[in-house]
Write an enzyme that holds these catalytic residues in place. Structure first.
Site, PDB file in Angstrom:
ATOM      1  N   HIS A   1       0.842  -1.194   0.000  1.00  0.00           N
ATOM      2  CA  HIS A   1       0.000   0.000   0.000  1.00  0.00           C
ATOM      3  C   HIS A   1       0.875   1.240   0.000  1.00  0.00           C
ATOM      4  O   HIS A   1       1.944   1.268   0.596  1.00  0.00           O
ATOM      5  CB  HIS A   1      -0.993   0.012   1.168  1.00  0.00           C
ATOM      6  N   THR A   2       0.395   2.234  -0.717  1.00  0.00           N
ATOM      7  CA  THR A   2       1.102   3.502  -0.832  1.00  0.00           C
ATOM      8  C   THR A   2       0.254   4.582  -0.186  1.00  0.00           C
ATOM      9  O   THR A   2      -0.933   4.692  -0.465  1.00  0.00           O
ATOM     10  CB  THR A   2       1.349   3.842  -2.320  1.00  0.00           C
TER      11      THR A   2
END
Length: 142
Positions: free
Chosen positions: A97-98
């Site tokens: 996840h960013t």
């Protein structure tokens, strides 16, 4: 992947305030944002780290991250964004996840100390998600 909260969000089984849902990834509000409008972007398939993401998925995934950075600035009036990801160490969910965090000059964020806040209620969270989604540039292949 069974038991992965982000896979549950992608599948629509876990509640989230979605900002984008595209073939290259899903974006939704962080439930404990650094600043309101803090978005998480995840690939649709379960991969744990950036090195696990297939090379042919990089352009689409990071294209979505890039377009969200634009949407946070225009939709929230942010002066810029902070974009980051953890791989294994400090990775709170074992699904790539960013973080795309709206920033303003003088907002107090320093280094890697990430104070967290909360939305007043679901209506406020939905308002932030809608403002960002409304400014999301169209996917280049759409």
């Amino acid at each position: 992947m069974s038991g992965c909260v982000f896979c549950g969000i992608v599948a629509g089984e876990v509640k989230a305030f979605r900002v984008a849902d595209e073939p290259d990834g899903v974006a939704f509000l962080d439930t404990r944002p650094v600043f309101k409008g803090h978005v998480l972007v995840v690939p649709r398939t379960h991969v744990v780290t950036l090195t696990d993401l297939p090379a042919d998925a990089l352009a689409g995934y990071f294209g979505l991250v890039q377009r969200l950075a634009v949407a946070l600035e225009s939709g929230l009036g942010a002066g810029g964004t902070f974009v980051a990801m953890n791989n294994k160490v400090s990775q709170s969910v074992a699904h790539l996840h960013t973080h795309v965090v709206p920033r303003t000059k003088g907002d107090g964020l320093r280094g890697f100390f990430w104070p967290r806040t909360r939305y007043a209620d679901d209506a406020e969270a939905r308002q932030y998600a809608d403002r960002i989604a409304a400014e999301l540039p169209v996917h280049p292949d759409a």
